[in-house]
Design an enzyme around this catalytic site. Structure first.
Site, PDB file in Angstrom:
ATOM      1  N   LYS A  79      48.428  38.142  41.621  1.00  0.00           N
ATOM      2  CA  LYS A  79      48.242  38.632  40.257  1.00  0.00           C
ATOM      3  C   LYS A  79      49.467  39.367  39.741  1.00  0.00           C
ATOM      4  O   LYS A  79      50.061  40.184  40.459  1.00  0.00           O
ATOM      5  CB  LYS A  79      47.053  39.605  40.205  1.00  0.00           C
ATOM      6  CG  LYS A  79      45.691  38.963  40.418  1.00  0.00           C
ATOM      7  CD  LYS A  79      44.605  40.030  40.290  1.00  0.00           C
ATOM      8  CE  LYS A  79      43.262  39.561  40.804  1.00  0.00           C
ATOM      9  NZ  LYS A  79      42.621  38.534  39.971  1.00  0.00           N
TER      10      LYS A  79
ATOM     11  N   ARG B 233      28.946  30.999  28.665  1.00  0.00           N
ATOM     12  CA  ARG B 233      28.101  30.444  27.598  1.00  0.00           C
ATOM     13  C   ARG B 233      28.851  30.415  26.269  1.00  0.00           C
ATOM     14  O   ARG B 233      28.730  29.469  25.498  1.00  0.00           O
ATOM     15  CB  ARG B 233      26.820  31.267  27.443  1.00  0.00           C
ATOM     16  CG  ARG B 233      25.752  30.926  28.476  1.00  0.00           C
ATOM     17  CD  ARG B 233      24.382  31.381  27.978  1.00  0.00           C
ATOM     18  NE  ARG B 233      23.359  31.218  28.981  1.00  0.00           N
ATOM     19  CZ  ARG B 233      22.690  30.076  29.201  1.00  0.00           C
ATOM     20  NH1 ARG B 233      22.968  28.998  28.483  1.00  0.00           N
ATOM     21  NH2 ARG B 233      21.762  30.010  30.127  1.00  0.00           N
TER      22      ARG B 233
ATOM     23  N   GLY C 118      35.866  37.942  43.748  1.00  0.00           N
ATOM     24  CA  GLY C 118      36.787  39.047  43.995  1.00  0.00           C
ATOM     25  C   GLY C 118      36.224  39.955  45.058  1.00  0.00           C
ATOM     26  O   GLY C 118      36.400  39.744  46.261  1.00  0.00           O
TER      27      GLY C 118
ATOM     28  N   GLY D 238      32.178  39.143  38.889  1.00  0.00           N
ATOM     29  CA  GLY D 238      30.793  39.553  39.079  1.00  0.00           C
ATOM     30  C   GLY D 238      29.982  38.676  40.018  1.00  0.00           C
ATOM     31  O   GLY D 238      28.808  38.943  40.251  1.00  0.00           O
TER      32      GLY D 238
ATOM     33  N   GLY E  15      34.751  43.403  39.731  1.00  0.00           N
ATOM     34  CA  GLY E  15      34.461  44.556  40.575  1.00  0.00           C
ATOM     35  C   GLY E  15      33.100  45.175  40.346  1.00  0.00           C
ATOM     36  O   GLY E  15      32.847  46.283  40.807  1.00  0.00           O
TER      37      GLY E  15
ATOM     38  N   ASP F 104      39.292  36.655  46.895  1.00  0.00           N
ATOM     39  CA  ASP F 104      40.232  37.776  46.959  1.00  0.00           C
ATOM     40  C   ASP F 104      40.361  38.252  48.395  1.00  0.00           C
ATOM     41  O   ASP F 104      39.343  38.466  49.066  1.00  0.00           O
ATOM     42  CB  ASP F 104      39.711  38.959  46.124  1.00  0.00           C
ATOM     43  CG  ASP F 104      40.042  38.825  44.650  1.00  0.00           C
ATOM     44  OD1 ASP F 104      40.531  37.760  44.241  1.00  0.00           O
ATOM     45  OD2 ASP F 104      39.806  39.803  43.910  1.00  0.00           O
TER      46      ASP F 104
END
Lengths: 293, 214
Positions: free
Chosen positions: A80, A164, A234, A213, A152, A23
């Site tokens: 986006k 998973r 990000g 994350g 974020g 990002d």
């Protein structure tokens, strides 16, 4: 000669595999990202951590800013649009971005329908939390998938959960006899044809990255070992103390994701990571991963 | 029993799995190459499509650039597709990025435009026979000029060069690894690396620069 075929749409994502998409909010960021070894950049006005902090409605970025970023780098540029906001998507296609992320990071424009991505020449990437969501997006025309994670936060726990969940469902399908595919398609809420194809080939028909994350080289390698084809970062790079250094380290850990000694080497002495957020402290209605269906 | 030849696939980033799958389908052993030690004992190397800037930086970061150049100078057969072609070219119009720069080509990056201009086309590639080759171009480069000793293998209808060979170096601007047509990989193994038909045995340097394929 045929332009923008399904093969060229999903093919660009194949070329990004094993790489990191970062990002960026300015042309200068974009150059730092390219220099750090990013395979593509996501052009936006604010990184997810700032969107989360600002609250309110998050929309498509200024096309002028996106164009400046496109001019600044030679690698692909993504941007986006809001979930279901097909006019924002039309605008992004009109300015010639390389990929559109129909993203839960922005405030959804439609709570029922995602964009009909088949109607566009530009390829789309969409987020998912499970296999059914991934196959619904592919059914709508997404040429690339990413697990959502919780954007974020600098907290990898949701990204791990989503990857998973997707991988587990794929493993189940691989071993499922054909007589059970229809019931599975119903359960997943996914198109039967895509369920059957996946059961036969054993893998998703498009590339699947991890997002939401990732803050450290080890986070990136963790997602790769769990089966991601590549990584979106990000806030994790430009909310850290030294983006150039951390960006380059995350790129190396993504390439050499199975080489723990090398991941140790690139993780040594890095400036501070972004501050993280414990998921339990976020109000349920502020969780971005829950946007879309 | 003689060991079967191993073809390396540069696996720093990009579509390396697709190349590996295609090569295994043709009966050779494949090794993913990310570090210099993995270059040892290869009969040939494929440099896949991906982002040439990223791959170039990782070649430098992990000290692959110099040993690879030496191996190529010593005759290692290499097949570069898209980003692989950019990395092999000596001239990419002055752009600042790390290159192997071992092939007498002038290549222009993103020559057709951005992703919206990516396309598929049927190519005539005479060394592969009459049947056209379905070629996938993704933000593709093009060969603008070739040096002495470079054999042009494929063109677009407008005459632009998209496949070429110089001795043991084979390049395409497009992505044969994204189709089911394995003729270019077969050509690389049989005519550039010099593996016998159907047998997994390396013929020693059967093809020198400029030789016509059998």
């Amino acid at each position: 000669m045929e332009e923008s075929t399904w093969t060229t749409k999903k093919g660009l994502a194949q070329m990004l595999k094993g790489g990191v998409i970062m990002d960026v909010v300015t042309p200068e960021h974009a150059k730092i990202a390219e220099e750090a070894g990013a395979v593509a950049v996501m052009a936006l006005e604010r990184v997810p951590a700032d969107i989360r902090a600002a609250g309110g409605v998050a929309r498509m970025s200024d096309p002028g800013l996106i164009l400046q970023i496109m001019d600044a780098v030679s690698i692909p540029v993504m941007a986006k649009c809001r979930i279901g906001h097909f006019v924002e998507a039309q605008v992004l296609e009109a300015i010639g971005v390389d990929y559109i992320d129909e993203s839960e990071v922005l405030t959804p424009a439609d709570e029922e329908h995602h964009v009909n991505k088949h109607a566009f020449k530009v390829p789309f990437v969409c987020g998912c939390r499970d296999l059914g969501e991934a196959l619904r997006r592919i059914g709508e025309g997404a040429a690339m998938i990413r697990t959502k994670g919780e954007p974020g936060t600098g907290n990898i726990v949701e990204a791990v959960r989503h990857m998973r969940t997707v991988m587990d469902a794929i493993r189940r399908l691989r071993n499922m006899p054909p007589d059970e595919w229809m019931a599975e398609a119903k359960k997943l809420g996914a198109p039967y044809e895509l369920v059957a194809e996946l059961a036969k080939t054993g893998h998703l028909p498009v590339v699947n990255f991890a997002a939401g994350g990732v803050a450290t080289p080890a986070d990136a390698a963790l997602m790769m070992q769990l089966g991601a084809d590549g990584i979106f970062v990000g806030s994790g790079i430009f909310k850290s103390e030294d983006p150039a250094q951390r960006g380059a380290a995350i790129v190396k850990a993504t390439t050499h994701y199975q080489d723990a000694a090398l991941i140790a080497e690139v993780s040594k002495g890095l400036a501070k990571a972004m501050p993280g957020i414990e998921i339990g402290t976020i109000k349920a209605e502020e969780l971005m991963a829950k946007r879309g269906w | 029993m003689a060991e079967s030849p191993t073809i390396g696939v540069l696996a720093l980033q990009g579509a390396f799995v697709e190349h590996a799958t295609m090569l295994r389908g043709l009966g050779v052993d494949v090794r993913e190459v990310r570090l210099p030690a993995q270059l040892r004992g290869l009969a040939g190397l494929v440099i896949p499509g991906g982002e040439s800037t990223t791959i170039g930086k990782l070649l430098v970061a992990y000290e692959l650039l110099a040993p690879l150049r030496e191996l190529i100078a010593a005759g290692l057969p290499v097949f570069g597709t898209c980003a692989g072609m950019i990395l092999l070219a000596k001239d990419i119009g002055g752009l600042e990025q790390p290159l192997l720069a071992t092939m007498d080509l002038r290549v222009r990056r993103n020559a057709f435009g951005r992703q919206l201009q990516s396309f598929e086309a049927d190519l005539r590639v005479p060394v592969l026979g009459e049947r056209p080759l379905r070629a996938v171009f993704i933000r593709a480069p093009v060969v603008e000029a070739v040096g002495l000793g470079v054999e042009v293998l494929g063109w677009l209808d407008d005459g632009r060069i998209v496949a070429a060979r110089q001795g043991r170096l084979l390049v395409t601007a497009f992505h044969p690894e994204l189709t089911d047509d394995d003729r270019l990989h077969r050509y690389f193994l049989e005519q550039v690396v010099g593996l016998g038909h159907g047998e997994k045995r390396a013929l020693t340097h059967a093809f020198a620069s400029g030789d016509r394929p059998l």
